[in-house]
Design a protein around this motif. Sequence first.
Motif, PDB file in Angstrom:
ATOM      1  N   ALA A 194      42.999  37.642  45.962  1.00 27.54           N
ATOM      2  CA  ALA A 194      43.145  38.504  44.602  1.00 27.54           C
ATOM      3  C   ALA A 194      42.341  37.936  43.487  1.00 27.54           C
ATOM      4  O   ALA A 194      43.088  36.660  43.009  1.00 27.54           O
ATOM      5  CB  ALA A 194      44.295  39.293  44.521  1.00 27.54           C
ATOM      6  N   GLY A 195      41.292  38.106  42.952  1.00 27.99           N
ATOM      7  CA  GLY A 195      40.979  37.471  41.703  1.00 27.99           C
ATOM      8  C   GLY A 195      39.797  36.442  41.758  1.00 27.99           C
ATOM      9  O   GLY A 195      39.319  35.994  41.114  1.00 27.99           O
ATOM     10  N   SER A 204      44.744  32.609  45.788  1.00 27.60           N
ATOM     11  CA  SER A 204      46.175  32.470  45.052  1.00 27.60           C
ATOM     12  C   SER A 204      47.158  32.327  45.574  1.00 27.60           C
ATOM     13  O   SER A 204      47.382  32.837  47.070  1.00 27.60           O
ATOM     14  CB  SER A 204      46.362  33.795  44.147  1.00 27.60           C
ATOM     15  OG  SER A 204      45.221  33.894  43.053  1.00 27.60           O
ATOM     16  N   ASP A 244      53.126  34.979  35.993  1.00 28.93           N
ATOM     17  CA  ASP A 244      52.485  36.462  36.221  1.00 28.93           C
ATOM     18  C   ASP A 244      52.759  37.294  35.018  1.00 28.93           C
ATOM     19  O   ASP A 244      53.487  36.681  33.974  1.00 28.93           O
ATOM     20  CB  ASP A 244      53.233  37.162  37.415  1.00 28.93           C
ATOM     21  CG  ASP A 244      54.444  37.492  37.287  1.00 28.93           C
ATOM     22  OD1 ASP A 244      55.274  37.241  36.277  1.00 28.93           O
ATOM     23  OD2 ASP A 244      55.282  37.916  38.284  1.00 28.93           O
TER      24      ASP A 244
END
Length: 271
Positions: A194-195, A204, A244
């Motif tokens: 993700a990302g 990640s 986060d």
Amino acid sequence: MKKFSKKHIIIYAVITLLILIVTAFSFKTGNNAVSNAMGTIISPVQSAFSAVGRSMKNAVSDVVSSGKNARDNEALRDENTKLKSELRMVESYKAENDRLRSLLELRESRTEFKSTAANVIGKESNELRSIITIDKGSKHGVEKNSVVLVGEGLVGNVFEVGHNYAKVRTIFDAQTSVSAICLRSGDMGIIESAGFSPSSGRCSMNYIDRSAKTVVGDIIETSGTGGIFPRGIVIGKITEIKEDNRNLTLSAVVESGVNINSLDTVLVSVR
């Protein structure tokens, strides 16, 4: 008109003959004024002819030499091209030999499962997908969830198997999820893409406990939990740690040593 007598004609003939004899003798000996005079006249002409002769000789020599040099240069260029081609071939063989040696060493170090080498025959990549196709399938013992790796680390796992091929979802694919652990601190997390785009070579490590001792530079490996990936396969190195959004856990950016774009040979586990 005055008429010449026979006597006069004889006298003139004798005088003329004597002049011719003297002249001939003078040319032969080269020691009198006549000889010198004639030499003065003739010498420049001889020099001119001699110079022309030398020029023609030199011109012909230059043409011959130029032709030979051109042939020599062409031969040298051909030889240089041949040597460069052979050098590239040697370097290619060396690179392939190094890859195979690396895979052999990896195979000998992973004694917990059987494995075989496979060639990458296809690649598929976009913002969400990162898939490779290998030339080994069910007839070679490959099955769904077979682990795929290289010397630099984890590549992914098989999700589709054919008779003589298999498709592998890499760790950079959006659907991949790998349980991971920090080799130094023992902190755990989940590897996701993700990302990051698949071409970035990064992913990640999410859901790391806030009390974790993991730092930038730590090596991340598979944890062995989850039933697919055995423990101890290198995933990558942490380059950044951040909180986060809700400040409950940490996440880390993990840079993989595996370059999917240049991948051509892999090791795949078999039954």
